[in-house]
Design an enzyme around this catalytic site. Sequence first.
Site, mmCIF file in Angstrom:
data_model
loop_
_atom_site.group_PDB
_atom_site.id
_atom_site.type_symbol
_atom_site.label_atom_id
_atom_site.label_comp_id
_atom_site.label_asym_id
_atom_site.label_seq_id
_atom_site.Cartn_x
_atom_site.Cartn_y
_atom_site.Cartn_z
ATOM 1 N N ASP A 327 0.900 -1.080 0.026
ATOM 2 C CA ASP A 327 -0.006 0.027 0.083
ATOM 3 C C ASP A 327 0.962 1.214 0.055
ATOM 4 O O ASP A 327 2.084 0.889 0.466
ATOM 5 C CB ASP A 327 -0.926 0.125 1.121
ATOM 6 C CG ASP A 327 -0.173 0.102 2.591
ATOM 7 O OD1 ASP A 327 0.857 -0.505 2.623
ATOM 8 O OD2 ASP A 327 -0.447 0.846 3.471
ATOM 9 N N GLU A 328 0.178 2.281 -0.466
ATOM 10 C CA GLU A 328 1.032 3.717 -0.200
ATOM 11 C C GLU A 328 2.353 3.769 -0.790
ATOM 12 O O GLU A 328 3.074 4.270 -0.331
ATOM 13 C CB GLU A 328 0.716 4.271 1.013
ATOM 14 C CG GLU A 328 -0.734 4.485 1.621
ATOM 15 C CD GLU A 328 -0.869 4.499 2.860
ATOM 16 O OE1 GLU A 328 -1.741 5.537 3.363
ATOM 17 O OE2 GLU A 328 0.008 4.255 3.688
#
Length: 522
Positions: A327-328
């Site tokens: 993620d991210e």
Amino acid sequence: MARILGSLLLVAAAGAFTVGAAPAARATPTPLDRVVPAPASVTPGGSPYRITRGTRISVTGSGEARRVGEYLAAVLRPSTGYPLPVTANGHGGIRLRITKGVFGAEGYRLDSGRGGITITASAPAGLFHGVQTLRQLLPAAVEKKSVQPGPWLVAGGTVQDSPRYAYRGAMLDVSRHFFTVAQVKRYIDELALYKINKLHLHLSDDQGWRIAIDSWPRLATYGGSTQVGGGPGGHYTKADYREIVRYAASRYLEVVPEIDLPGHTNAALASYADLNCDGVAPPLYTGTDVGFSTLCVPKKITYDFVDDVVRELAALTPGRYLHIGGDEAHSTSHADYVAFMDKVQPVVAKYGKTVIGWHQLTGATPAPGALAQYWGLDDTSAEEKAQVAKAARNGTGLILSPADRIYLDMKYTEDTPLGQDWAGLVEVRRSYDWDPGHYLDGAPASAVRGVEAPLWTETITDSADIEYMAFPRLAGAAELGWSPAATHGWDGYKVRLAAQGPRWDALGIKYYKSPQVPWPTS
């Protein structure tokens, strides 16, 4: 004199009757359906069973079944003061029975009546879940560590139960703030009470690397030396991690370790300069920003690093899954992200594990059998949701963790002293009142493997903080994962939830007393 003595005896008898009768009048067994998570089927009826000094716990089945019996005895002995011996193949009392092929891997049946209680399951995990139901059917004082007056009544009837989803998880972020083995064990015990069966440990992030890796020792000794806001941080030795895994298994939870890649990696980048594209190690990081770090995707050493970490972590982890984050990764180009995931997912398979990744993994090509953990919001873009739904239609399983529903670090109200609000304010009703089977448009219900309640720890520093943010919302997440959709309804749930308050008090759990829940007043 005889008449006076007779009168005194009558008065004494009447007093004895009154003293004996008063507790009996107050002792109404907990209804069989006053349980969280809600059982699949409840049939009340018949006389209650009373646990007494003469009660025995008899076990039929494997050595593991006997360990469940010993666990139950250890719960009941301090508060009842009774010896509760655990025996093999006894009659009456509390009976734990293993019967092949009837209840699935985690289901059970609980039968209660005047003659005793029988919990029947096809596997020890089912017996253990049945024991958690039995705990909730006893007065909350059963959880105390000193002798309580009782009586210890269990309502008559039958509970037949099995889970809706096989994956029912809770995540603890030990990277932003480090938590000791003892603190993790306490959380495991609390999760087990609500039939949660996965403990997802977020072991690495920008602020700290928390697991010893022999082939890359500075990851733990240097990368694990701090945490959000500074402080000493910490890490688990391999022996520590094995003890967490062992303890979780004794409560029928599988540990799912996460090494977040290719972003959220500053602790690793600070530990080894060669993992950086420019060969320069950044300083350790103690803030809370995200998205600024990335492994160097073109470098060969990156994949040597990944291979070593996955190999050592997989060898420590008997469970099926290994979580690779994903993620991210804002500092990783899309092309690099896809290339990285194409190389890393086969490494996980090479060491015998199944990939889990945050739902951004669906922007690459999820490996066959991989699970995507969705953490978006109700108002996440239609394009992002469609990407996840398409992957689900193509065979990728889903774990649902919508941040504005069951991220346990979200504030309850704007006045909550802990937590964050980037996903909104999440009161107890909002965290409960959704259906995992119909949450993500375009994703088939059959793709949903379960739910998980993550607890990120930017603002969380001790067990009291964990409990305040997790309870009561964790119980709702557990019900979403376990109970049939037909049992779902806020009006009934809030009453059952309120009944958990005295139990949490007895266990010393520091929970948030939401005004949405009709907690007992005495």
